[in-house]
Design an enzyme around this catalytic site. Structure first.
Site, PDB file in Angstrom:
ATOM      1  N   ASP A 104       0.849  -1.204   0.000  1.00  0.00           N
ATOM      2  CA  ASP A 104       0.000   0.000   0.000  1.00  0.00           C
ATOM      3  C   ASP A 104       0.875   1.240   0.000  1.00  0.00           C
ATOM      4  OD1 ASP A 104       0.885  -0.633   2.592  1.00  0.00           O
ATOM      5  OD2 ASP A 104      -0.891   0.208   3.550  1.00  0.00           O
ATOM      6  N   ASP A 123      -0.404   7.923   5.195  1.00  0.00           N
ATOM      7  CA  ASP A 123      -1.541   6.993   5.139  1.00  0.00           C
ATOM      8  C   ASP A 123      -2.023   6.758   6.566  1.00  0.00           C
ATOM      9  OD1 ASP A 123      -2.281   3.956   3.270  1.00  0.00           O
ATOM     10  OD2 ASP A 123      -3.339   4.871   4.955  1.00  0.00           O
ATOM     11  N   SER A 126      -4.779   1.649   9.755  1.00  0.00           N
ATOM     12  CA  SER A 126      -4.645   0.878  11.006  1.00  0.00           C
ATOM     13  C   SER A 126      -3.330   1.291  11.664  1.00  0.00           C
ATOM     14  CB  SER A 126      -4.609  -0.619  10.720  1.00  0.00           C
ATOM     15  OG  SER A 126      -5.647  -0.974   9.841  1.00  0.00           O
TER      16      SER A 126
HETATM   17  N1  LIG Z   1     -15.782   2.974   8.825  1.00  0.00           N
HETATM   18  C1  LIG Z   1     -14.567   2.651   9.291  1.00  0.00           C
HETATM   19  N2  LIG Z   1     -14.218   1.372   9.393  1.00  0.00           N
HETATM   20  C2  LIG Z   1     -12.976   1.044   9.857  1.00  0.00           C
HETATM   21  N3  LIG Z   1     -12.046   1.936  10.248  1.00  0.00           N
HETATM   22  C3  LIG Z   1     -12.376   3.237  10.175  1.00  0.00           C
HETATM   23  C4  LIG Z   1     -13.624   3.664   9.680  1.00  0.00           C
HETATM   24  N4  LIG Z   1     -13.648   5.025   9.706  1.00  0.00           N
HETATM   25  C5  LIG Z   1     -12.482   5.416  10.183  1.00  0.00           C
HETATM   26  N5  LIG Z   1     -11.715   4.363  10.493  1.00  0.00           N
HETATM   27  C6  LIG Z   1     -10.367   4.448  11.020  1.00  0.00           C
HETATM   28  O1  LIG Z   1      -9.503   4.101   9.933  1.00  0.00           O
HETATM   29  C7  LIG Z   1      -8.590   3.103  10.340  1.00  0.00           C
HETATM   30  C8  LIG Z   1      -8.453   2.118   9.205  1.00  0.00           C
HETATM   31  O2  LIG Z   1      -7.880   2.833   8.130  1.00  0.00           O
HETATM   32  P1  LIG Z   1      -8.118   2.357   6.642  1.00  0.00           P
HETATM   33  O3  LIG Z   1      -7.170   3.126   5.814  1.00  0.00           O
HETATM   34  O4  LIG Z   1      -9.553   2.397   6.338  1.00  0.00           O
HETATM   35  O5  LIG Z   1      -7.783   0.824   6.705  1.00  0.00           O
HETATM   36  P2  LIG Z   1      -6.449   0.018   6.411  1.00  0.00           P
HETATM   37  O6  LIG Z   1      -5.537   0.311   7.538  1.00  0.00           O
HETATM   38  O7  LIG Z   1      -6.954  -1.389   6.414  1.00  0.00           O
HETATM   39  O8  LIG Z   1      -5.921   0.466   5.091  1.00  0.00           O
HETATM   40  C9  LIG Z   1      -9.192   2.429  11.541  1.00  0.00           C
HETATM   41  O9  LIG Z   1      -8.165   1.993  12.415  1.00  0.00           O
HETATM   42  C10 LIG Z   1     -10.052   3.520  12.165  1.00  0.00           C
HETATM   43  O10 LIG Z   1      -9.267   4.287  13.075  1.00  0.00           O
HETATM   44  C1  LIG Z   2       2.443  -0.494   7.747  1.00  0.00           C
HETATM   45  C2  LIG Z   2       1.218  -1.237   7.251  1.00  0.00           C
HETATM   46  C3  LIG Z   2       0.699  -2.195   8.304  1.00  0.00           C
HETATM   47  C4  LIG Z   2       0.125  -0.223   6.904  1.00  0.00           C
HETATM   48  O1  LIG Z   2      -1.018  -0.930   6.492  1.00  0.00           O
HETATM   49  P1  LIG Z   2      -2.496  -0.510   6.948  1.00  0.00           P
HETATM   50  O2  LIG Z   2      -2.374   0.247   8.217  1.00  0.00           O
HETATM   51  O3  LIG Z   2      -2.987   0.367   5.843  1.00  0.00           O
HETATM   52  O4  LIG Z   2      -3.263  -1.758   7.069  1.00  0.00           O
HETATM   53  C5  LIG Z   2       1.552  -1.992   5.938  1.00  0.00           C
HETATM   54  O5  LIG Z   2       2.115  -1.086   5.013  1.00  0.00           O
HETATM   55  C6  LIG Z   2       2.519  -3.140   6.165  1.00  0.00           C
HETATM   56  O6  LIG Z   2       2.118  -4.212   6.560  1.00  0.00           O
HETATM   57  N1  LIG Z   2       3.846  -2.877   5.899  1.00  0.00           N
HETATM   58  C7  LIG Z   2       4.841  -3.912   6.051  1.00  0.00           C
HETATM   59  C8  LIG Z   2       6.009  -3.383   6.842  1.00  0.00           C
HETATM   60  C9  LIG Z   2       6.703  -2.178   6.219  1.00  0.00           C
HETATM   61  O7  LIG Z   2       6.067  -1.452   5.390  1.00  0.00           O
HETATM   62  O8  LIG Z   2       7.887  -1.942   6.548  1.00  0.00           O
HETATM   63  K   LIG Z   3      -3.713   1.274   3.884  1.00  0.00           K
END
Ligand SMILES: Nc1ncnc2c1ncn2[C@@H]1O[C@H](COP(=O)(O)OP(=O)(O)O)[C@@H](O)[C@H]1O
Ligand SMILES: CC(C)(COP(=O)(O)O)[C@@H](O)C(=O)NCCC(=O)O
Ligand SMILES: [K+]
Length: 254
Positions: A104, A123, A126
Site C-alpha cells: 500500500d 496513510d 490501522s
Molecule cells: N468505517 C470505518 N471502518 C474502519 N475503520 C475506520 C472507519 N472510519 C475510520 N476508520 C479508522 O480508519 C482506520 C483504518 O484505516 P483504513 O485506511 O480504512 O484501513 P487500512 O488500515 O486497512 O488500510 C481504523 O483503524 C479507524 O481508526
Molecule cells: C504499515 C502497514 C501495516 C500499513 O497498512 P495498513 O495500516 O494500511 O493496514 C503496511 O504497510 C505493512 O504491513 N507494511 C509492512 C512493513 C513495512 O512497510 O515496513
Molecule cells: K492502507
C-alpha cells in the site's frame, strides 16, 4: 473487465473498471473474512464478471493465499497479487529487502511521484505511515506508528481506568475528562508527529513538496495540520491500476 482490490489490516477497497471507461468502487472493514469478501465481490461483479483481478494486500501471505483460493472458487478468476518490487515505473524502493515494504505504501509512492514528482505520503490507516520520494523517484523510506484506533486500544488494554465513555468534541486542547484526554491526546500526538516529519523532510525535498493524505483517519487528522495537504482516498488503488496498466506481472500467492 478489471477488478482491483486494496486489502489493508482493517478495511478493503475495491474498484471495478467498466466498459464505458468509468468505474464502480466501494469498501469497508473486512474482519479478515476472505470467503465473505469473495462472495460480496461476486455480487458486485454479477453483471460484469472480471476477466482480470489484481490485489494489493498487506494482510500477510497466509491470508493472501486464502483470499486467492476464495476469489478463484467464487469468481472463477485467478487473482494476481502485486508486492513491492525493488524498482518499477522509474521508482526505486528504499528497502534492501523490497518485498518487505507494505505494498500500500509502495503503490501510493508510485502514484504520488507520477503525479507530482517529489512527494510525502501520509496513510492514516490501522497503522499511520509516512513515506517520502524525491524528484528522481528514489523512495527515501518512512515511518510506521500506530493509527488512532490502535493508540486508543493500547491505552484501554494497558490501563484499568482509561476509557472513552462519552462523546468528545475533539480538539488539540488539554482534555478536561478522561475521554477528552484520550481523544485530544492521540489526535495531538499524531498531528505533531506528521507535522514534525513534514517540516523535516521539506528541508531536503522542495519546501513546497506536496503532502498526500489517505486512509480511514485522514479526514480526522487533516483539518488540524498547519499546512495544506492533498486528500486522496484512492491513491493506493490508483497506484495499483497504474502499475497494472504499465504491465506489472504480479504473482499468485504461494
Ligand atoms: N468505517 C470505518 N471502518 C474502519 N475503520 C475506520 C472507519 N472510519 C475510520 N476508520 C479508522 O480508519 C482506520 C483504518 O484505516 P483504513 O485506511 O480504512 O484501513 P487500512 O488500515 O486497512 O488500510 C481504523 O483503524 C479507524 O481508526
Ligand atoms: C504499515 C502497514 C501495516 C500499513 O497498512 P495498513 O495500516 O494500511 O493496514 C503496511 O504497510 C505493512 O504491513 N507494511 C509492512 C512493513 C513495512 O512497510 O515496513
Ligand atoms: K492502507
Amino acid at each position: 473487465m478489471r477488478l482491483f482490490l486494496d486489502i489493508g489490516n482493517t478495511a478493503m477497497k475495491w474498484r471495478l473498471n467498466l466498459p464505458d471507461g468509468g468505474c464502480r468502487q466501494g469498501g469497508h472493514a473486512h474482519q479478515r473474512d476472505w470467503w465473505g469478501l469473495a462472495a460480496e465481490l461476486a455480487q458486485v461483479c454479477a453483471q460484469q464478471p472480471p476477466a482480470v483481478l489484481w490485489v494489493g494486500s498487506v494482510a500477510g501471505r497466509e491470508a493472501d493465499a486464502e483470499l486467492a483460493q476464495a476469489l478463484k472458487a467464487v469468481l472463477n478468476v485467478t487473482p494476481r497479487f502485486y508486492y513491492s518490487p525493488a524498482t518499477d515505473l522509474g521508482l526505486r524502493n528504499a528497502y534492501a529487502d523490497p518485498a518487505r515494504l507494505g505494498v500500500d505504501r509502495w503503490l501510493a509512492v508510485v502514484e504520488a511521484w507520477h503525479r507530482e514528482g517529489a512527494a510525502i505520503i501520509v496513510d492514516c490507516g490501522s497503522a499511520l505511515t509516512i513515506d517520502a520520494v524525491d524528484a528522481d523517484g528514489m523512495h527515501l523510506g518512512g515511518y510506521i506508528v500506530p493509527g488512532l484506533t490502535m493508540l486508543r486500544t493500547s491505552l484501554f488494554r494497558g490501563t484499568a481506568q482509561v476509557r472513552v465513555t462519552d462523546p468528545v468534541s475533539t480538539s488539540l486542547a488539554p482534555g478536561r475528562s478522561t475521554s477528552a484526554g484520550v481523544e485530544n491526546g492521540v489526535l495531538r500526538m499524531s498531528v505533531a508527529f506528521i507535522t514534525d516529519v513534514v517540516v523535516e523532510l521539506r528541508k531536503t525535498l522542495t519546501d513546497t513538496c506536496p503532502v498526500f493524505m489517505t486512509g480511514g483517519d485522514a479526514a480526522v487528522l487533516q483539518p488540524h495540520l498547519p499546512f495544506a495537504a492533498l486528500a486522496d482516498a484512492d491513491i493506493v488503488l490508483d497506484g495499483l491500476e497504474r502499475v497494472v496498466a504499465a504491465g506489472a506481472s504480479g504473482e499468485e500467492p504461494a
